[in-house]
Scaffold this active site. Structure first.
Site, PDB file in Angstrom:
ATOM      1  N   ASP B  33       0.841  -1.193   0.000  1.00 32.02           N
ATOM      2  CA  ASP B  33       0.000   0.000   0.000  1.00 32.02           C
ATOM      3  C   ASP B  33       0.876   1.243   0.000  1.00 32.02           C
ATOM      4  OD1 ASP B  33      -2.311  -1.466   0.148  1.00 32.02           O
ATOM      5  OD2 ASP B  33      -2.897  -0.779   2.149  1.00 32.02           O
ATOM      6  N   LYS B  90      -8.071   0.572  -5.397  1.00 35.80           N
ATOM      7  CA  LYS B  90      -9.266  -0.006  -4.778  1.00 35.80           C
ATOM      8  C   LYS B  90     -10.539   0.705  -5.218  1.00 35.80           C
ATOM      9  CE  LYS B  90      -6.980  -1.243  -0.384  1.00 35.80           C
ATOM     10  NZ  LYS B  90      -6.938  -2.705  -0.433  1.00 35.80           N
ATOM     11  N   GLY B 162      -5.344  -2.797   8.664  1.00 32.89           N
ATOM     12  CA  GLY B 162      -5.113  -1.615   9.473  1.00 32.89           C
ATOM     13  C   GLY B 162      -4.964  -1.896  10.955  1.00 32.89           C
ATOM     14  N   ARG B 174      -6.364 -20.381   6.853  1.00 31.68           N
ATOM     15  CA  ARG B 174      -6.593 -21.755   7.316  1.00 31.68           C
ATOM     16  C   ARG B 174      -7.981 -22.239   6.894  1.00 31.68           C
ATOM     17  NH1 ARG B 174      -2.768 -24.260  10.020  1.00 31.68           N
ATOM     18  NH2 ARG B 174      -1.388 -23.174  11.487  1.00 31.68           N
ATOM     19  N   GLY B 223      -3.193  -7.206   8.067  1.00 29.39           N
ATOM     20  CA  GLY B 223      -2.540  -7.325   9.365  1.00 29.39           C
ATOM     21  C   GLY B 223      -1.100  -7.780   9.335  1.00 29.39           C
ATOM     22  N   GLY B 244      -0.286  -3.653   3.954  1.00 28.26           N
ATOM     23  CA  GLY B 244      -0.956  -2.358   3.935  1.00 28.26           C
ATOM     24  C   GLY B 244      -0.240  -1.372   4.808  1.00 28.26           C
ATOM     25  N   SER B 245      -0.817  -1.112   5.979  1.00 26.19           N
ATOM     26  CA  SER B 245      -0.277  -0.099   6.879  1.00 26.19           C
ATOM     27  C   SER B 245       1.060  -0.516   7.470  1.00 26.19           C
ATOM     28  CB  SER B 245      -1.285   0.126   8.007  1.00 26.19           C
ATOM     29  OG  SER B 245      -2.602   0.089   7.506  1.00 26.19           O
TER      30      SER B 245
END
EC number: 4.3.3.6
Lengths: 211, 303
Positions: B33, B90, B162, B174, B223, B244-245
């Site tokens: 990101d 996005k 995030g 999983r 995450g 991402g973050s």
């Protein structure tokens, strides 16, 4: 017999497994009788009779090859005559020169040609087209071109095997082979058969002598 | 030099093979990101295989609240201009026009994403209608196959974007791999009932049972904050990772980005992961999922 394979059926062909469509090349190589191996380390590179550099992102593959000490061993083995086939990003890696490299981007080199990255356009321009490849019998192959490069120019030693809309998209120089398209994404393994034939001609392991 | 014969057939764009094949080229890689051209260049220099252009990273979307929408076209153009690697962007779930705009801007992949505020609570976008390929999030196999039946050419776990907390991405990966494993054990007679249970088209269910994998590339997202997180997701079966973050909310983004790229390739080599994990500075501050109110969980968006 103790240890080692009892019966070597074909040459051991590595696929550079730093990033990209590695699995598809492993599958295609196995389908034409080679013994495929992933290569991520110098000692794995030393143990193969031929090598495929897969499709992927050429900047990523270059950076990882440099960071993990593979770039110089790759250049040395190419100079020593290792048969290598590169598709798409792999074609870029085999070119002596990139027309529009990212700053600092280098190649393995070996084929006297200049390539242009993403020459056919971005993803919206990615396409499929039939491609006649010299040395591949049985009619045109299904050419899958994804943000594909083309060959801008070649030196005298490089032989153009295929063109699309006037641009070279498959090139051979000695034991090195490069395509701008991805035969590994189709069920048609004739380009891989051509490459494995090049390895066998070059004296890669064959038969039951167990190496 | 001999002149090879000319090609007999008109080229065709936007085929399923070209869309899915694009994702195959990203395998083993990290998609990052970014919110500015400068960040995009840092990502490319670190070895990212693609960047996701967005206005705010998920951590900031969480913090700021309000409606999260497609990014400003100028910002997307700036990022396309800045890098040579593929650029994704996005659209909101079900927002056909945002997707049309992204296609017109020439992005390489559209993420119909639960991280943005959904525009349609019933329908996702008909992704077959586009030349640009789509990636979509999924929490289980049925959801993945519904997205593929709508034309998605790549699937990612949803995770909980995030948060810097990988627990939801692990749960989804999983679940998807477990669902596939259970399908493998069924005989042909049982696949019809399985399709009904999964609420997915029978043809896709049969294809997954035969292949033992999705018919498109499967990445992980949501995450991932450390090299070990990225390697974990690959060991659980992800073919690559979205971050991402986790990168630009950390202390040393360039170093962390390069470390995550290396750990994604050498995901099965703990010595490499240990080496690249040294001296990375502060990781992003994490959020525990169980303190998130239900309305702030992104993974429950989409169906």
């Amino acid at each position: 017999m103790s240890g080692g394979p009892a019966h070597v059926t074909g040459p051991v062909v590595g696929v550079l497994a730093l990033q990209g469509d590695v699995r598809e090349h492993l599958t295609a190589l196995a389908a034409v009788g080679a013994v495929p191996r992933q290569v991520r380390r110098p000692e794995e590179l030393a143990a193969v009779d031929g090598l495929v550099i897969p499709g992927g992102e050429s900047t990523t593959i270059f950076k990882l090859a440099a960071a993990f000490g593979l770039l110089e061993p790759l250049r040395e083995r190419v100079r020593a005559g290792l048969p290598v086939y590169g598709s798409c990003a792999g074609m870029i890696m085999l070119a002596d020169k990139i027309l529009d490299p990212r700053s600092g981007q280098e190649t393995v080199g070996g084929i006297d040609m200049i390539v242009r990255r993403n020459a056919f356009g971005r993803q919206n321009e990615s396409f499929e087209a039939a491609v006649e490849v010299a040395g591949v019998p049985g009619g045109p192959v299904e050419g899958v071109f994804i943000r594909a490069p083309w060959v801008e120019s070649t030196g005298a030693a490089a032989e153009i095997l295929a063109e699309h809309e006037g641009h070279p998209v498959a090139v051979r120089q000695g034991r090195l082979l490069a395509t701008a398209f991805h035969p590994e994404l189709t069920g048609d393994h004739r380009v891989h058969r051509l490459f494995v034939g090049m390895i066998t001609e070059a004296g890669g392991a064959t038969g039951a002598d167990g190496a | 030099m001999s002149t090879p014969p000319s090609t007999p057939q008109a080229p065709e764009t936007g085929t399923a093979r070209v869309k899915r094949g694009m994702a195959e080229q990203l395998k083993g890689g990290v998609i990052m990101d970014v919110v500015t051209p400068e960040q995009a260049r840092i990502a490319e220099d670190a070895g990212a295989v693609a960047v996701m252009a967005l206005e705010r990273v998920p951590a900031d979307i969480r913090k700021d609240g309000g409606v999260a929408r497609m990014s400003d076209p100028d910002m997307i153009d700036g990022i396309i201009e800045a890098v040579s690697i593929p650029v994704m962007a996005k659209s909101r779930i079900g927002h056909l026009v945002e997707a049309q705009v992204l296609q017109a801007l020439g992005v390489d992949y559209i993420d119909e994403s639960e991280v943005l505020t959904p525009a349609d609570e019933v329908n996702h976008t008909d992704k077959w209608a586009f030349t640009t390929p789509f990636v979509c999030g999924a929490t289980n196999l049925g959801e993945a196959l519904r997205r593929i039946s709508e034309g998605a050419a790549m699937i990612r776990s949803k995770g909980e974007a995030g948060t810097g907390n990988v627990v939801e991405a692990v749960r989804h990966m999983r679940q998807i791999k477990g669902d596939i494993g259970r399908l493998r054990a069924l005989d042909n007679n049982e696949l019809f009932a399985a399709a009904k249970e999964l609420r997915a088209p029978y043809e896709l269910v049969r294809e997954v049972a035969e292949l033992g994998k999705l018919p498109v590339v499967l990445f992980s997202a949501g995450g991932v904050a450390t090299p070990a997180d990225a390697a974990l997701m690959r060991q659980l079966g992800a073919e690559g990772v979205f971050v991402g973050s986790g990168i630009f909310k950390s202390g040393d983004p360039a170093k962390r980005a390069a470390a995550i790229v290396k750990a994604t390739t050498f995901f099965d080599d703990p010595k490499v992961i240990a080496d690249v994990s040294r001296g990375l500075g502060e990781a992003m501050v994490g959020i525990n999922i169980d303190v998130l109110p239900e309305g702030e969980r992104y993974a429950t968006r989409g169906w």
